[in-house]
Write a protein that holds these residues in place. Structure first.
Motif, short mmCIF file in Angstrom:
data_model
loop_
_atom_site.label_atom_id
_atom_site.label_comp_id
_atom_site.label_asym_id
_atom_site.label_seq_id
_atom_site.Cartn_x
_atom_site.Cartn_y
_atom_site.Cartn_z
N LEU B 232 0.84 -1.21 0.00
CA LEU B 232 0.00 0.00 0.00
C LEU B 232 0.86 1.25 0.00
O LEU B 232 0.55 2.25 -0.64
CB LEU B 232 -0.91 0.02 1.23
CG LEU B 232 -1.96 -1.06 1.37
CD1 LEU B 232 -2.78 -0.83 2.63
CD2 LEU B 232 -2.87 -1.07 0.16
N ILE B 233 1.97 1.19 0.75
CA ILE B 233 2.87 2.34 0.81
C ILE B 233 3.51 2.56 -0.55
O ILE B 233 3.61 3.69 -1.04
CB ILE B 233 3.93 2.11 1.91
CG1 ILE B 233 3.24 2.13 3.28
CG2 ILE B 233 5.03 3.15 1.83
CD1 ILE B 233 4.09 1.62 4.41
N GLU B 234 3.90 1.45 -1.19
CA GLU B 234 4.52 1.56 -2.50
C GLU B 234 3.56 2.15 -3.54
O GLU B 234 3.96 2.87 -4.44
CB GLU B 234 5.03 0.19 -2.96
CG GLU B 234 6.31 -0.22 -2.23
CD GLU B 234 6.62 -1.70 -2.35
OE1 GLU B 234 5.81 -2.44 -2.95
OE2 GLU B 234 7.68 -2.11 -1.83
N GLN B 235 2.26 1.83 -3.36
CA GLN B 235 1.25 2.38 -4.28
C GLN B 235 0.95 3.84 -3.97
O GLN B 235 0.20 4.49 -4.69
CB GLN B 235 -0.07 1.62 -4.14
CG GLN B 235 -0.13 0.29 -4.83
CD GLN B 235 -1.39 -0.45 -4.44
OE1 GLN B 235 -2.46 0.15 -4.30
NE2 GLN B 235 -1.28 -1.73 -4.24
N GLY B 236 1.45 4.32 -2.83
CA GLY B 236 1.16 5.70 -2.45
C GLY B 236 -0.16 5.87 -1.73
O GLY B 236 -0.70 6.97 -1.65
N ASP B 237 -0.71 4.79 -1.17
CA ASP B 237 -1.98 4.90 -0.44
C ASP B 237 -1.80 5.10 1.05
O ASP B 237 -2.70 5.56 1.74
CB ASP B 237 -2.83 3.62 -0.66
CG ASP B 237 -3.30 3.50 -2.10
OD1 ASP B 237 -3.36 4.54 -2.78
OD2 ASP B 237 -3.57 2.37 -2.54
N ALA B 238 -0.64 4.68 1.57
CA ALA B 238 -0.43 4.75 3.02
C ALA B 238 0.93 5.34 3.32
O ALA B 238 1.84 5.31 2.48
CB ALA B 238 -0.54 3.36 3.63
N VAL B 239 1.05 5.91 4.52
CA VAL B 239 2.31 6.52 4.95
C VAL B 239 2.67 5.96 6.32
O VAL B 239 1.87 6.06 7.26
CB VAL B 239 2.15 8.06 5.05
CG1 VAL B 239 3.42 8.70 5.61
CG2 VAL B 239 1.80 8.66 3.70
N PRO B 240 3.86 5.37 6.47
CA PRO B 240 4.24 4.85 7.78
C PRO B 240 4.62 6.00 8.72
O PRO B 240 5.24 6.97 8.29
CB PRO B 240 5.44 3.96 7.48
CG PRO B 240 6.03 4.53 6.25
CD PRO B 240 4.90 5.13 5.45
N LEU B 241 4.23 5.88 10.00
CA LEU B 241 4.56 6.92 10.97
C LEU B 241 5.70 6.49 11.88
O LEU B 241 6.77 7.08 11.90
CB LEU B 241 3.34 7.25 11.82
CG LEU B 241 2.19 7.97 11.15
CD1 LEU B 241 1.08 8.19 12.17
CD2 LEU B 241 2.66 9.30 10.57
N PHE B 242 5.45 5.45 12.66
CA PHE B 242 6.48 5.00 13.61
C PHE B 242 6.21 3.55 13.97
O PHE B 242 5.10 3.04 13.78
CB PHE B 242 6.47 5.87 14.88
CG PHE B 242 5.10 6.05 15.48
CD1 PHE B 242 4.56 5.09 16.34
CD2 PHE B 242 4.35 7.20 15.22
CE1 PHE B 242 3.30 5.26 16.89
CE2 PHE B 242 3.08 7.37 15.77
CZ PHE B 242 2.56 6.40 16.62
N SER B 243 7.26 2.89 14.48
CA SER B 243 7.06 1.55 15.02
C SER B 243 6.83 1.69 16.51
O SER B 243 7.13 2.74 17.10
CB SER B 243 8.28 0.68 14.76
OG SER B 243 9.32 1.04 15.65
N TRP B 244 6.26 0.68 17.14
CA TRP B 244 6.12 0.75 18.60
C TRP B 244 7.49 0.70 19.26
O TRP B 244 7.68 1.22 20.33
CB TRP B 244 5.26 -0.40 19.13
CG TRP B 244 3.87 -0.42 18.57
CD1 TRP B 244 3.27 -1.47 17.96
CD2 TRP B 244 2.91 0.64 18.57
NE1 TRP B 244 2.01 -1.13 17.57
CE2 TRP B 244 1.76 0.17 17.93
CE3 TRP B 244 2.92 1.96 19.04
CZ2 TRP B 244 0.62 0.95 17.75
CZ3 TRP B 244 1.79 2.74 18.85
CH2 TRP B 244 0.66 2.24 18.22
N GLY B 245 8.44 0.05 18.58
CA GLY B 245 9.78 -0.06 19.14
C GLY B 245 10.05 -1.47 19.64
O GLY B 245 9.22 -2.37 19.51
N ALA B 246 11.24 -1.64 20.20
CA ALA B 246 11.63 -2.93 20.77
C ALA B 246 12.38 -2.65 22.07
O ALA B 246 12.66 -1.49 22.39
CB ALA B 246 12.51 -3.70 19.79
#
Lengths: 684, 377
Positions: B232-246
């Motif tokens: 979806l991100i590659e198609q330009g439909d979604a934008v990642p914000l952050f991971s919860w972390g580890a």
């Protein structure tokens, strides 16, 4: 696309692939024939072997296994009236009456031919559909899914039998039963009485078996004749195949319906068979035989339910969202094999998708083909005296119910719902209507909640909603057409042999002084509904709105019923009491003898109680042992030799099934104190 | 079925036929079957080890169990048959309750718990009749998750979060007390105006509603994110914000090694507010995050299981991690996170299950105030 198809074909045609596919099919058939187990147990057996295989072979086995589950469960649905899985519940309605008329071979042959055809048509549709499925599926938002649930509910119109008021009331009761457990919107627990078991709601398998199989077994026990009341015609098997070709267009429509509904994630495959059944009743010109052994009532659900598995592949492969329990298992298997579901399945991995789709079709051919061969010999089961068959059926049904959550409470729930089923049957309340309400309650409530939050009133302006609403209106209109003069309707209809029991085949309404039992039943329903109203008042608005409005609406229907029964019992189509009919018939035969209404039924149902009690105290294996010995000696009055032989067979079979399928059987109270593996069937 | 099994099997079938009273007496005698005892190195040969998964067949926990079962079978001493037994009900509470009531410390039955088992325990759900202090951990497996938004919101990454702080965002949740508590509370603490829509049937359903445009903020666990959101991100439909972390070795929140380019939750918070998160809300979030993600799957046995048996399991986990088959299949089946054992598992176990009462109370109060969820009922 054509290139991918060719690659898929090359994959498919290898001997190794075919061998593994056949392996999966055989396993799936063997397990599917056991009601309640489904493909999930099959995966458990297969898992250890999955690692040794290469990906393609393992996938072939997996597909073979999943494909034929809705095929072999037809055996118990048709022959014994036991719906093996949710996919074959509607098959029972006409399949079982056919068996009772000695036409089991015809019904089975027709069912398997329809399955085969449904599977192939489904695969053909999918081959084209899978390319455009992604955007199409995304147009089905929460509002559309809610409308589809409504469309499903509208089938109640044609399934409610002679009295629409009673059908709607039965559906309302089903909706209330379906809202037991956690509320979709808030997670609040409703009507659980503090019983942990009810927190997840009642399991569908148990409701299906309790409503359909339990009352029929009870009834057969009372009459103690073989299931088939007349001799089996010789060439019936071919007749069944011919039935499919005579009704090819119906099968085609239902296969298409099954594929598309199966492909929509969120609705689930659980209603496909009912929608197909509703469809055939709505569109048939002559509706008089439905519920009494109309072959079309077998063809429609069976051609839809195999196509549905194919449709179910779409959301599973494209979105990683399984539409059914079997698909969830399939997806789990894929993950273990390292195959990633997702958008790539229709681009770079398209050949793999086609391999899966056509493996599924091929598996259907293999599965339905083998079942066809078995149909004739297995159909002879219906000629066995019921006193010998009954204990097996009671144990099998209990075993199936126990597979729902594998707690003793499953059996208690079966008993409770079974008693409800007996009463619904006796008083002519449509059991299919109840079941449809039950199945669709969570979907209807959940999607309505979502749709209102996402769209508000704007949902009514969505094109998809308008289209589905239009289909619903048309389908209700089609159903209403010809409703008049149809006589006793589908589902609530007395079975053929039952109708024959009355003197002239036409049924009579009990006179006013005999409506007491009916009024008591409606009174019970009113009490339950009042409780539902009262208990929902403690909930938050979002958790309350659905059960409250359904309960109030159903209350109105029930009060109307009471009025009708009190004021005009003689002419009302709602006035039905099969016990009264049976007694009247008996009275005609042996005039003067005083019959006690219903006692025979409850004595028969009591045998279920004996088994459940024995299992509860002693555990499943010893409980079944005691039950078998008691039943065969006391009820069937068989000699010790046969009694011991049959008992040994069933105990060994149960223990073997428990071990091979890694299924734990309930241990009963004894197991709380005696730590003994064989009590739970673990006898390694 | 081996010859041995068949003999036992026929034997008990005959026993069953022999009548109930006799059977019961015979059962009492047989109940004292030999099991590995204290002080010796355990040998499971010819035995069945039950890996109890308190969920239905086919879900994430089931897949995890079924992935591990054959490897445990291969490396536990005596190569026992390891079977996955699904005991579903009450979103894992039923199976865990039953394990708590019945399991013996013989290493022959172990339980695979999940975040859905941990959360009701931490929230003192009245249905919970298990106690994590009565168990000890054999293996722990964590995962991560990535929050993303619809491209229609017009932001490019977490640095532009401030631009949408006032907009109402819709998030599809499985329920206030589910694992979705972590994202919902996380968004809330961050000051984002997120309205949770309850009643999603799973994370997949949430993602589907996001793809349909019904929702505009979502998160997926790592494997689902890689499979289904990255396209979806590659198609330009979604934008990642952050991971919860580890968590690092010291139990601190760090970037998720699977997503080194994405800020973790703490960093994203700091981008928005100019200071790292703090206070009781943050501490509660961190506790539930730990129970939900780094400690998502725990393999446990009763606490009085002898050390020798626990050591046998730990050795088996070490050995299977070196198995070429395991190395080849692990990434696709479970993702990039390692299954840990020994002290590493113990530390995660404590962080996830020994949560300070203050954090538990804080979350309960928050649930009550925010969503009118009353866990005492």
């Amino acid at each position: 696309m054509s290139e991918a198809l060719l690659t898929a074909l090359a994959n498919l045609a290898t001997l190794e692939h075919l061998f593994h596919l056949a392996l999966g099919v055989m396993l799936g058939l063997a397990i599917g024939a056991f009601p309640g187990l489904g493909g999930i147990a099959g995966l458990a057996i297969m898992m250890p072997f999955l690692y040794g295989m290469d990906t393609v072979s393992a996938l072939a086995t997996l597909v073979g296994l999943v494909a034929v589950i809705p095929t072999s469960d037809t055996f118990t649905s048709v022959l014994m009236g036991i719906p093996g899985s949710s996919a074959s519940q509607a098959t029972v309605l006409d399949g079982f009456p056919l068996s009772q008329q000695g036409r089991a071979a015809r019904a089975l042959a027709a069912a398997f031919t329809a399955s085969l055809m449904g599977g192939i048509v489904g695969a053909a549709i999918l081959t084209l559909f899978v390319q455009v499925a992604r955007p199409l599926i995304l147009t089905f938002g929460s509002a559309e899914l809610f409308m589809l649930a409504l469309l499903g509910l509208s089938m109640v119109g044609v399934l409610s039998g002679a009295s629409l008021v009673k059908g709607l009331a039965a559906c309302g009761l089903g909706l209330i039963a379906g809202s037991i457990g956690g509320a979709p919107a808030t997670g609040e627990f409703r009507m659980t009485f503090g019983i942990d078991y009810l927190y997840d709601g009642l399991p569908l398998v148990i409701v299906g078996i309790g409503l359909f199989a339990f009352p029929e077994i009870t009834e057969l026990l009372r009459r103690n004749r073989p299931i088939a009341s007349s001799r089996m015609p010789a060439a019936d098997w071919f007749e069944g195949i011919r039935d499919v070709f005579r009704n090819w267009f119906l099968c085609l429509r239902c296969a298409g319906l099954g594929t598309l509904i199966g492909a929509i994630p969120g609705l689930g495959g659980t209603v496909v068979d009912w929608i197909a059944y509703g469809h055939v009743v709505q569109t048939a010109r002559d509706k008089s035989r439905f519920g009494k052994g109309d072959i079309r009532g077998v063809l429609a659900p069976e051609s839809a339910n195999n196509a549905k598995e194919g449709g179910g592949l779409v959301p599973t492969l494209l979105f990683g969202i399984p539409g059914s329990g079997a698909m969830a298992v399939f997806l789990g298997g894929m993950v273990l094999l390292g195959i990633e579901a997702g958008p790539a399945m229709v681009s770079s991995d398209l050949d793999l998708t086609y391999t899966i789709i056509w493996s599924l079709a091929l598996a259907n051919v293999l599965g339905a083909g083998s079942c066809m061969l078995l149909a004739r010999p297995i159909a002879r089961l219906t000629t066995i005296p019921f006193n010998l068959l009954a204990p097996f059926m009671i144990v099998v049904v209990s075993f199936a119910a126990y597979q729902a959550t594998r707690q003793f409470m499953d059996l208690a729930a079966l008993l409770a719902i079974g008693v409800l089923g007996v009463l619904l049957r006796r008083f002519g309340w449509s059991r299919p209507a109840f079941l449809i309400g039950f199945v669709l309650a969570p979907q209807a409530e959940g999607y309505l909640n979502l749709a209102v939050q996402f769209y508000g009133w704007g949902m009514l302006a969505r094109p998809g909603v308008v289209v589905i609403l239009g289909i619903t209106v048309v389908s209700v209109w089609l159903g209403a057409r010809g409703q008049r003069g149809r006589g006793r309707g589908v589902g609530s209809a007395p079975t053929e042999s039952m109708a024959a029991a009355t003197a002239d085949g036409s049924r009579r309404s009990p006179p006013a002084r005999h409506v007491g039992p009916q009024l008591a039943f409606v009174g019970g329903a009113i009490a339950v509904l009042l409780y539902a109203v009262w208990s929902s008042l403690r909930l938050s608005p979002l958790g309350r709105i659905f059960p409250l409005s359904v309960a109030v609406a159903t209350l109105v229907l029930c009060v109307a019923l009471v009025v009708v029964l009190r004021v005009r019992p003689a002419v009302s189509s709602a006035n039905v009491d099969l016990e009264y009919d049976a007694d009247a018939a008996k009275g005609a035969e042996q005039s003067g003898s005083e019959a006690v209404a219903g006692s025979g039924t409850w004595r028969s149902a009591g045998w279920f109680g004996v088994l459940v009690a024995a299992v509860g105290v002693l555990g499943f294996l010893p409980g079944a042992l005691v039950f078998f010995l008691t039943f065969l000696r006391r009820k069937a009055q068989q000699p010790w030799g046969l009694t011991l032989a049959l008992t040994a067979c069933v105990i060994v079979a149960l223990a073997a099934a428990a071990n091979l399928l890694l299924v734990e059987l309930p241990g009963g109270l004894v197991a709380e104190y005696v730590d003994q593996p064989w009590l739970t069937g673990q006898v390694r | 079925m081996s010859k041995m099994d068949r003999r036992k099997f026929l034997g008990s079938a005959a026993l069953g036929l022999g009548g109930l009273g006799l059977g019961g007496l015979g059962g009492l005698g047989l109940g004292l079957a030999p099991s590995p005892t204290r002080g010796q190195s355990p040998d499971f040969s010819g035995r069945i080890v039950e890996l109890i998964i308190p969920f239905k067949e086919g879900g994430g926990s089931d897949t995890w169990g079924r992935f591990n079962a054959p490897f445990l079978s291969r490396y536990l001493p005596g190569q026992p048959t390891v079977v996955v037994r699904n005991v579903p009900g009450g979103n894992s509470i039923a199976g865990a309750n039953r394990f708590a009531a019945r399991a013996r410390p013989d290493g022959l039955s172990v339980l695979g718990t999940s975040a859905s088992t941990q959360f009701p325990y931490l929230m003192d759900d009245p249905r919970v009749r298990y106690e994590y202090r009565d168990w000890r951990v054999l293996m722990a497996y964590g995962t991560g998750g990535v929050a993303y938004v619809s491209a229609e919101l017009g932001i490019a990454d977490a640095t532009e979060l401030g631009q949408i702080a006032d907009r109402e965002l819709l998030y599809g949740s499985q329920g206030p007390t589910s694992l979705d508590l972590v994202p919902v509370l996380g968004f809330k603490l961050m000051g984002l105006n997120v309205r949770p829509i309850f009643g999603m049937s799973g994370r997949g359903a949430g993602r589907l509603a996001f793809e349909r445009g019904e929702l505009n903020i979502d998160y997926q666990t790592s494997t689902a994110y890689l499979r289904n959101v990255v396209p979806l991100i590659e198609q330009g439909d979604a934008v990642p914000l952050f991971s919860w972390g580890a968590l690092d070795a010291g139990g601190n929140l760090v970037r998720d090694p699977t997503f080194p380019d994405l800020p973790h939750y703490g960093e994203a918070y700091e981008l928005l507010h100019g200071e790292p998160p703090s206070g009781p809300g943050w501490e509660s979030w961190f506790a539930f995050f730990t129970a939900g993600f780094p400690a998502q799957k725990l393999l446990v046995a009763p606490t009085d299981t002898p050390d020798e048996i626990v050591a046998a399991y730990e050795d088996a986990v070490h050995a299977m991690r070196r198995d070429p088959d395991y190395i080849a299949r692990m990434p696709a089946a479970l993702g990039a996170y390692e299954q840990v054992t020994g002290p590493a598992a113990q530390r995660i176990y404590e962080l996830a299950t020994d949560v300070p009462q203050s954090a538990r109370t804080w979350v309960r109060t928050w649930l009550k105030d925010e969503f009118r969820v009353n866990l005492e009922a």
